[in-house]
Design a protein around this motif. Structure first.
Motif, PDB file in Angstrom:
ATOM      1  N   LYS A  45       0.813  -1.229   0.000  1.00  0.00           N
ATOM      2  CA  LYS A  45       0.000   0.000   0.000  1.00  0.00           C
ATOM      3  C   LYS A  45       0.839   1.267   0.000  1.00  0.00           C
ATOM      4  CE  LYS A  45      -3.979  -2.017   2.217  1.00  0.00           C
ATOM      5  NZ  LYS A  45      -5.257  -1.740   1.690  1.00  0.00           N
ATOM      6  N   SER A  50       3.721   0.788  -5.951  1.00  0.00           N
ATOM      7  CA  SER A  50       2.307   1.164  -6.070  1.00  0.00           C
ATOM      8  C   SER A  50       2.153   2.663  -6.302  1.00  0.00           C
ATOM      9  CB  SER A  50       1.518   0.720  -4.835  1.00  0.00           C
ATOM     10  OG  SER A  50       2.019   1.336  -3.678  1.00  0.00           O
ATOM     11  N   THR A  51       3.025   3.459  -5.703  1.00  0.00           N
ATOM     12  CA  THR A  51       2.990   4.905  -5.925  1.00  0.00           C
ATOM     13  C   THR A  51       3.329   5.236  -7.376  1.00  0.00           C
ATOM     14  OG1 THR A  51       3.644   5.274  -3.631  1.00  0.00           O
ATOM     15  CG2 THR A  51       3.916   7.117  -5.154  1.00  0.00           C
ATOM     16  N   ARG A  53       3.050   3.296  -9.914  1.00  0.00           N
ATOM     17  CA  ARG A  53       1.967   2.781 -10.750  1.00  0.00           C
ATOM     18  C   ARG A  53       0.816   3.783 -10.820  1.00  0.00           C
ATOM     19  NH1 ARG A  53      -0.453  -3.203  -9.784  1.00  0.00           N
ATOM     20  NH2 ARG A  53      -0.551  -3.661 -11.982  1.00  0.00           N
ATOM     21  N   HIS A  54       0.521   4.401  -9.698  1.00  0.00           N
ATOM     22  CA  HIS A  54      -0.557   5.390  -9.651  1.00  0.00           C
ATOM     23  C   HIS A  54      -0.170   6.674 -10.394  1.00  0.00           C
ATOM     24  CE1 HIS A  54      -3.962   7.653  -8.151  1.00  0.00           C
ATOM     25  NE2 HIS A  54      -3.139   8.581  -7.701  1.00  0.00           N
ATOM     26  N   ILE A  55       1.053   7.126 -10.205  1.00  0.00           N
ATOM     27  CA  ILE A  55       1.496   8.386 -10.814  1.00  0.00           C
ATOM     28  C   ILE A  55       1.721   8.244 -12.314  1.00  0.00           C
ATOM     29  CG2 ILE A  55       3.415  10.033 -10.909  1.00  0.00           C
ATOM     30  CD1 ILE A  55       3.719   9.627  -7.873  1.00  0.00           C
ATOM     31  N   GLN A  57       1.051   5.609 -14.543  1.00  0.00           N
ATOM     32  CA  GLN A  57       0.026   4.909 -15.304  1.00  0.00           C
ATOM     33  C   GLN A  57       0.604   4.139 -16.484  1.00  0.00           C
ATOM     34  OE1 GLN A  57      -3.363   7.434 -15.777  1.00  0.00           O
ATOM     35  NE2 GLN A  57      -3.388   7.925 -13.610  1.00  0.00           N
ATOM     36  N   ARG A  66       7.904   2.959 -14.890  1.00  0.00           N
ATOM     37  CA  ARG A  66       7.484   1.817 -14.080  1.00  0.00           C
ATOM     38  C   ARG A  66       8.408   0.624 -14.280  1.00  0.00           C
ATOM     39  NH1 ARG A  66       1.215   1.225 -15.256  1.00  0.00           N
ATOM     40  NH2 ARG A  66       1.540  -0.730 -14.132  1.00  0.00           N
TER      41      ARG A  66
END
Length: 132
Positions: A45, A50-51, A53-55, A57, A66
């Protein structure tokens, strides 16, 4: 240094620019599927994977970023020293087992791309020093 050697080095540097595009193509197309699979398994989390991946894309630059992030995670978790294991845990869960083929689809193209960049830089450095 002889002119023939400088000429050969210049060609090696020039060709490495184009050879470096092949692993880049693999990273953003075929290899990215494995990046996503690894991210699904190891992402935590609050981890860096994961950060990222969110930023970033899934666009072209995002795929490269990534992939570099997962590459760093795989390299850090492979080094048995506590410092590197801690760095891997900041990105994701280093205890998750991953198939070697998935890891190879990430590590090999990124290493080849970095090798091409390094070859280009070094040959340009040597050639530019010998031209003057």
């Amino acid at each position: 240094m002889s002119n023939q050697l400088v000429y050969a080095l210049a060609h090696i540097g020039y060709l490495s620019l184009f050879v470096g595009l092949l692993p880049l193509f693999v990273i953003i197309t075929f290899g990215f599927r494995y990046v996503s699979l690894i991210e699904d398994r190891v992402a935590t989390k609050r981890g860096g994977i994961s950060t990222a991946r969110h930023i970033w894309q899934g666009k072209i630059i995002g795929r490269l970023m990534r992939s570099s992030n997962v590459f760093a995670y795989l390299i850090f978790r492979a080094i048995p020293f506590p410092f590197f294991q801690q760095r891997a845990s900041l990105l994701g869960d280093p205890a998750v087992p991953l198939p070697r083929s998935w890891q190879a689809w990430v590590i090999v193209p990124v290493l080849l791309m970095y090798l091409a960049v390094l070859t280009t830089l070094l040959t340009n450095l040597v050639v530019s020093q010998n031209i003057h």
